[in-house]
Design an enzyme around this catalytic site. Structure first.
Site, PDB file in Angstrom:
ATOM      1  N   GLU A  26       0.840  -1.201   0.000  1.00 43.73           N
ATOM      2  CA  GLU A  26       0.000   0.000   0.000  1.00 43.73           C
ATOM      3  C   GLU A  26       0.875   1.250   0.000  1.00 43.73           C
ATOM      4  OE1 GLU A  26      -3.244  -0.351   2.767  1.00 43.73           O
ATOM      5  OE2 GLU A  26      -3.777  -2.336   2.015  1.00 43.73           O
ATOM      6  N   PRO A  28       7.364   5.130   8.062  1.00 41.80           N
ATOM      7  CA  PRO A  28       7.371   4.118   9.106  1.00 41.80           C
ATOM      8  C   PRO A  28       5.968   3.927   9.678  1.00 41.80           C
ATOM      9  CG  PRO A  28       9.031   5.805   9.482  1.00 41.80           C
ATOM     10  CD  PRO A  28       8.160   6.295   8.387  1.00 41.80           C
ATOM     11  N   ASN A  29       5.621   2.707   9.884  1.00 43.53           N
ATOM     12  CA  ASN A  29       4.295   2.339  10.361  1.00 43.53           C
ATOM     13  C   ASN A  29       4.450   0.945  10.934  1.00 43.53           C
ATOM     14  OD1 ASN A  29       1.910   0.674   9.983  1.00 43.53           O
ATOM     15  ND2 ASN A  29       1.006   2.346   8.820  1.00 43.53           N
ATOM     16  N   HIS A  77      -8.090  -8.820   1.119  1.00 48.56           N
ATOM     17  CA  HIS A  77      -7.361  -7.548   1.202  1.00 48.56           C
ATOM     18  C   HIS A  77      -6.108  -7.742   2.060  1.00 48.56           C
ATOM     19  CE1 HIS A  77     -10.284  -4.253  -0.181  1.00 48.56           C
ATOM     20  NE2 HIS A  77     -10.604  -5.381  -0.781  1.00 48.56           N
ATOM     21  N   GLU A  78      -5.108  -6.940   1.770  1.00 50.41           N
ATOM     22  CA  GLU A  78      -3.803  -7.001   2.465  1.00 50.41           C
ATOM     23  C   GLU A  78      -3.115  -8.350   2.308  1.00 50.41           C
ATOM     24  OE1 GLU A  78      -6.513  -6.052   4.753  1.00 50.41           O
ATOM     25  OE2 GLU A  78      -6.356  -4.035   3.985  1.00 50.41           O
ATOM     26  N   GLU A 133      -6.766  -7.040  -2.925  1.00 47.87           N
ATOM     27  CA  GLU A 133      -6.428  -5.620  -2.857  1.00 47.87           C
ATOM     28  C   GLU A 133      -4.932  -5.507  -3.180  1.00 47.87           C
ATOM     29  OE1 GLU A 133      -5.996  -3.833   0.961  1.00 47.87           O
ATOM     30  OE2 GLU A 133      -7.169  -2.116   0.374  1.00 47.87           O
ATOM     31  N   HIS A 181     -17.922 -10.329   5.468  1.00 47.59           N
ATOM     32  CA  HIS A 181     -16.640  -9.681   5.739  1.00 47.59           C
ATOM     33  C   HIS A 181     -15.930 -10.383   6.886  1.00 47.59           C
ATOM     34  CE1 HIS A 181     -14.017  -6.222   7.234  1.00 47.59           C
ATOM     35  NE2 HIS A 181     -13.519  -6.624   6.088  1.00 47.59           N
ATOM     36  N   GLU A 211      -9.607   3.374  -0.817  1.00 49.21           N
ATOM     37  CA  GLU A 211      -9.646   3.803   0.590  1.00 49.21           C
ATOM     38  C   GLU A 211      -8.642   4.925   0.871  1.00 49.21           C
ATOM     39  OE1 GLU A 211      -8.901   0.257   2.871  1.00 49.21           O
ATOM     40  OE2 GLU A 211      -6.761   0.281   2.494  1.00 49.21           O
TER      41      GLU A 211
HETATM   42  C1  NOJ Z   1      -8.600  -2.577   5.185  1.00 44.61           C
HETATM   43  C2  NOJ Z   1      -9.354  -2.890   3.948  1.00 44.61           C
HETATM   44  O1  NOJ Z   1      -8.638  -2.576   2.793  1.00 44.61           O
HETATM   45  C3  NOJ Z   1     -10.668  -2.125   4.007  1.00 44.61           C
HETATM   46  O2  NOJ Z   1     -11.366  -2.275   2.807  1.00 44.61           O
HETATM   47  C4  NOJ Z   1     -11.443  -2.611   5.185  1.00 44.61           C
HETATM   48  O3  NOJ Z   1     -12.620  -1.868   5.282  1.00 44.61           O
HETATM   49  C5  NOJ Z   1     -10.645  -2.458   6.468  1.00 44.61           C
HETATM   50  N1  NOJ Z   1      -9.350  -3.020   6.328  1.00 44.61           N
HETATM   51  C6  NOJ Z   1     -11.329  -3.122   7.642  1.00 44.61           C
HETATM   52  O4  NOJ Z   1     -11.291  -4.498   7.493  1.00 44.61           O
HETATM   53 CA    CA Z   2      -6.165  -2.138   2.709  1.00 36.86          CA
END
Ligand code: NOJ
Ligand code: CA
Length: 726
Positions: free
Chosen positions: A197, A218-219, A509-510, A528, A439, A534
Site C-alpha cells: 500500500e 514508518p508504520n 485484502h492485504e 487488494e 466480511h 480507501e
Molecule cells: C482494510 C481494507 O482494505 C478495508 O477495505 C477494510 O474496510 C478495512 N481493512 C477493515 O477491514
Molecule cells: Ca487495505
C-alpha cells in the site's frame, strides 16, 4: 478446445565430448523475434540472456540458489543486511556453481483455453520451452531450469527433482538475476514484507537507492525489505522505448520475491521474503519455484495485453464452476472509511468480551453502521438499481479492539452484534434477489482464522453469503511471520481451496499480491494488495495512480479497487476528514473499464448516487465480464484507455484514465462491427473540470456511431472518460 502440442525432445546426455556444445543453448519464441540464450559461465553457473530482434533486453544474468547449511543440532543464523557475494557462498550449500549440463528437452505448446471469467473469453497459450537438466558434481545434486518463451516474454523456474542428496532443504536466498541494459525508467514501490500500500515512484534505476528511504513511511505494519529492494510487478521502460515488466507467476508454497538493485552491476537480483527465523523457504523435493517472468512489449499496450502470468498457472482445478459469478456490489463501507460511521458497536472497549458481552450494560456509540435497518436500505438500493450483492463490514463482534489486540479481542466470524439480525437480513435480501457479501477481518491473526474457517464458511452458506471479503490488517500472528512469506502464502491458498469446498468466492485484502493463481482457482475473484480507493479518504492517491496500476499490480490478477466515488470532498461525509479524492467524477466511471476485475464495487453512498443519476447510469450498465479487450492508449503515469466488449452482448465499453495535466485522445471506433450503427453515450469531463478545482464537472452526450467514427475527447487533469456503445 483447440490444442496443438508438439514435442521435439532432444535428449543429449553429457559426456566429456558433448559438454562444451551443450553448455550453450538458444530458444526462440514462436514468432522468432525473442531469443533466449542459455550458457554455463566459467564457474559452471547457469546464465541466460534475452534478445528481441537481436537487441539485448536482459543482459547475461546468473541463476541459482543458496541453501542453508544444516549443522549438527543447529542451523546458522541468517544475516538480513546484505546479499552474499557469489564468491563467499558456502560451496556445500550452494546450488549456484559447478554445474554441468545434462539432458536438454525442447518442446512447444499451443492451446486456447476459456477462463471462467476474464478480460477476454478465450486466451491463447503459445510458447516454446526448454528444460535444462543440470548436474552439480561437487555435491552430486541435480536441478532443472525450465524456460518458456512466449511471443511476449520469457519465464523461467527452478525444479528440484527427488534425489538422495536433496530431500528437505532450506533456502537462504534465491539468486536469480535480471541484468539491465541501461539506466531505464522504472515505476516502483519500495520493498516491504508486509504491504504494497504505497504510492508509485517513477525514477531512473540509478535513482532508486536515493529515493527509497523517503518513500517508506514508518508504520507498525510496514517492514522494509533489503537495502535496495523494490516490489514486483516492476514496470520498466528503456530509452529506446521498450517496455519490460518483471514479476512472478504461480507463487505456491514459496516466499514472495522482491528485487534488489545493484547499481554497480546494474542488475536486479531476487530477494525472497524471510520467515520469523530469517529463512526464506522450507522445501521438500520434488518441488519447484514460482515462474520468474519478463514481459517484453514494443508498446505499453503489449504489456497490458499479455496473458503470460495467467498462462503460466495451471488450468482450473475446480470442476463445477457454475457458482463462480462476476459480481457488481455496493456496501456498508465508505461511510466507515471516511469516518462518518463506525465498525464498532461501542467506544467502550472495556465493556466487551467476545461472545460474552451483556449488551444491556453497554453504551452504544450511535454510529454503528451495520445495523439491520440500515443494511436493509442498502439491500433496497441494490435491488432497485440492479446490483448483485451487498457487502456489510462491522457486523460481527470484536471491532472494539480489532487492530493491535490490547485485549486480544480477536474475531470468531460467527457472532453478530446485537443490532445485526443475520436471519432477518438473509430473508430480506433473498426476497429482493440480492446476495450478501460476508466480511472477515482477521486482524492478521492467521492461525485464529484457520481455526474458525470451517465454521465461518458454513455460517456463510447457511445465511446466504456466496462471497467473502477477507482482510489482514496489522502484523501477522504468529508474530514474526510476514504477509508475503511462504507461511502466509500457504495460508491464503489454504483459504481459497477451503472456500471452494463451500462454493465460496474470496476477495482478500492485504494479502500477497497475486501471481495469476485465479486461473487455477477462479473463486479467487479479487484482491487488494495495493493502494485502493480507501487511500482517497486517507489523504488521497496520487493523481496518476490508476494509470500505473494496470502495469504493476494488475499484472498478477484483478484488484478490488472499489471505484465510483462521486463526492470527492470527504468532509461532506465526515466533517473532520479533510481528504480530497484526486479524480474527476468522469474518471471514476472510467475505472470500471480500465481497472479490470470480475468483482466491482460502487463504493460511494447511495445518497451520492441519487444526486447524479445520469452519471450513475454508467455504473449500472457496465458489465463485469468480457468477450474481448483492446488496449488503445497505454503509458504509465499518463494515460490508459481500454475498450472492452461485453461477454454476453455485442455492446462495447471504453474507459480512459489520465494523469496530471490532462490528455487529448483521438479515439477510433474501428473495433466496432463494420456496417452496424450503434448508440454511444459519452461521459466526459466538463470543459472546466479539474480533479482539484472542479471534479464534479461532467457532460453526458449521445451519438450514433459506426466503425468509421473518430472521436476527439479531452480529459481534464486527473480526469478521463467512459463510453457505452450499444
Ligand atoms: C482494510 C481494507 O482494505 C478495508 O477495505 C477494510 O474496510 C478495512 N481493512 C477493515 O477491514
Ligand atoms: Ca487495505
Amino acid at each position: 478446445m483447440k490444442r496443438v502440442l508438439t514435442i521435439v525432445t532432444l535428449i543429449l546426455h553429457s559426456s566429456l565430448f558433448t559438454l562444451h556444445v551443450l553448455s550453450a543453448q538458444t530458444l526462440q519464441s514462436p514468432d522468432g523475434r525473442l531469443a533466449m540464450h542459455f550458457a554455463l559461465n566459467g564457474e559452471g553457473r547457469p546464465t541466460y540472456r534475452l534478445e528481441l530482434d537481436g537487441r539485448a533486453v536482459i543482459g547475461t544474468s546468473g541463476l541459482g540458489l543458496e541453501l542453508k547449511r544444516e549443522q549438527a543440532g543447529r542451523q546458522e543464523t541468517f544475516d538480513n543486511t546484505q546479499h552474499t557475494e557469489a564468491s563467499t557462498i558456502d560451496q556445500k550449500a550452494d546450488l549456484m556453481t559447478g554445474f554441468t549440463v545434462g539432458a536438454v528437452d525442447k518442446t512447444s505448446f499451443d492451446e486456447t483455453w476459456q477462463p471462467v471469467w476474464g478480460e477476454e473469453s478465450e486466451i491463447r497459450n503459445h510458447y516454446t520451452e526448454m528444460a535444462v537438466r543440470l548436474h552439480q558434481t561437487k555435491n552430486d545434486r541435480d536441478i532443472l531450469i525450465r524456460f518458456r518463451l512466449f511471443n511476449d516474454g520469457l519465464a523461467l523456474r527452478y525444479e528440484f527433482p527427488d534425489q538422495r542428496n536433496l530431500t528437505y532443504f532450506v533456502i537462504r536466498e534465491e539468486h536469480t538475476e535480471f541484468a539491465m541494459t541501461g539506466d531505464h525508467w522504472a515505476w516502483w514501490i519500495p520493498g516491504d514484507y508486509d504491504t504494497q500500500e504505497y504510492a508509485y515512484t517513477k525514477s531512473r534505476l540509478s535513482e532508486i537507492r536515493s529515493k527509497l528511504p523517503a518513500a517508506i513511511t514508518p508504520n507498525a505494519s510496514q517492514t522494509p525489505a533489503g537495502p535496495t529492494c523494490v516490489q514486483t510487478a516492476l514496470q520498466l521502460k528503456t530509452d529506446d522505448g521498450l517496455y519490460i515488466n518483471l514479476h512472478e507467476a504461480a507463487c505456491i508454497d514459496y516466499a514472495t520475491m522482491h528485487l534488489d538493485y545493484n547499481e554497480r552491476t546494474r542488475t536486479f537480483e531476487s530477494w525472497l521474503t524471510p520467515d520469523c527465523r530469517g529463512d526464506k523457504g522450507y522445501l521438500q523435493t520434488p518441488c519447484q519455484s514460482p515462474w520468474r517472468t519478463i514481459i517484453v512489449g514494443r508498446t505499453g499496450a503489449d504489456i497490458l495485453a499479455s496473458r503470460m502470468t495467467l498462462n503460466l498457472n495451471e488450468p482450473c482445478r475446480i470442476e463445477d464452476t457454475s457458482w463462480i459469478r462476476p459480481t457488481k456490489y455496493i456496501g456498508v463501507w465508505w461511510e466507515m472509511i471516511t469516518g462518518r460511521s463506525q465498525w464498532a458497536y461501542t467506544n467502550d472497549v472495556t465493556s466487551v468480551k467476545l461472545g460474552q458481552t451483556d449488551y444491556n450494560k453497554v453504551k452504544p456509540n450511535g454510529k454503528h453502521a451495520a445495523n439491520t435497518a440500515h443494511v436493509k436500505e442498502y439491500i433496497d438500493f441494490a435491488a432497485q438499481h440492479g446490483f448483485d450483492a451487498v457487502l456489510v463490514e462491522g457486523w460481527n463482534e470484536g471491532w472494539e479492539d480489532w487492530f493491535g489486540h490490547q485485549k486480544d479481542l480477536v474475531f470468531d466470524f460467527v457472532t453478530p452484534y446485537p443490532d445485526f439480525d443475520v436471519k432477518a437480513i438473509h430473508q430480506y435480501a433473498a426476497q429482493k434477489g440480492v446476495k450478501m457479501i460476508m466480511h472477515h477481518e482477521t486482524s492478521s491473526s492467521a492461525r485464529n482464522y484457520e481455526r474458525h474457517l470451517d465454521q465461518a464458511y458454513q455460517f456463510m452458506v447457511d445465511n446466504g453469503y456466496p462471497a467473502v471479503k477477507s482482510g489482514y490488517v496489522g502484523d501477522i500472528v504468529p508474530r514474526g511471520e510476514h504477509h508475503y512469506g511462504q507461511w502466509m502464502n500457504n495460508h491464503y491458498l489454504y483459504c481459497i481451496q477451503k472456500a471452494a469446498q463451500y462454493r465460496i468466492m474470496v476477495n482478500a485484502h492485504e494479502a500477497v499480491r497475486p501471481t495469476g493463481l485465479c486461473r487455477t482457482y477462479p473463486n479467487m475473484i479479487g484482491n487488494e494488495s495495493a493502494r485502493g480507493t480507501e487511500y482517497e479518504a486517507f489523504g488521497g492517491n496520487t493523481v496518476e495512480h490508476t494509470t500505473i496500476l494496470p502495469f504493476t499490480r494488475l499484472i498478477g490478477g484483478p484488484m478490488d479497487y472499489t471505484p465510483g466515488i462521486f463526492e470527492m470532498d470527504c468532509s461532506k461525509l465526515s466533517p473532520t476528514n479533510d481528504s480530497k479524492v484526486r479524480s474527476t467524477l468522469a474518471r471514476q466511471l472510467a475505472l470500471y473499464v480500465t481497472m479490470y476485475s470480475p468483482l466491482q464495487m460502487a463504493a460511494d453512498l447511495p445518497e451520492n448516487y441519487e444526486r447524479f443519476p445520469d452519471a450513475f447510469q454508467f455504473i449500472k450498465d457496465v458489465p463485469v465480464d468480457w468477450q474481448r479487450s483492446l488496449y488503445l492508449e497505454a503509458e504509465p503515469g499518463e494515460v490508459v484507455t481500454i475498450a472492452r466488449q461485453d461477454k454476453h452482448s455485442r455492446d462495447w465499453y471504453v474507459g480512459s484514465t489520465v494523469g496530471q495535466g490532462g490528455h487529448d485522445t483521438a479515439l477510433s471506433l474501428s473495433f466496432l462491427e463494420p456496417g452496424r450503427t450503434y448508440e454511444a453515450t459519452i461521459y466526459q469531463d466538463g470543459k472546466d473540470a479539474d480533479w482539484e478545482k472542479n471534479p464534479q464537472s461532467y457532460v453526458i452526450w449521445k451519438k450514433k456511431v459506426t466503425a468509421k467514427t473518430r472521436l476527439k475527447l479531452h480529459s481534464a487533469s486527473g480526469g478521463g472518460f467512459a463510453i457505452s456503445i450499444k
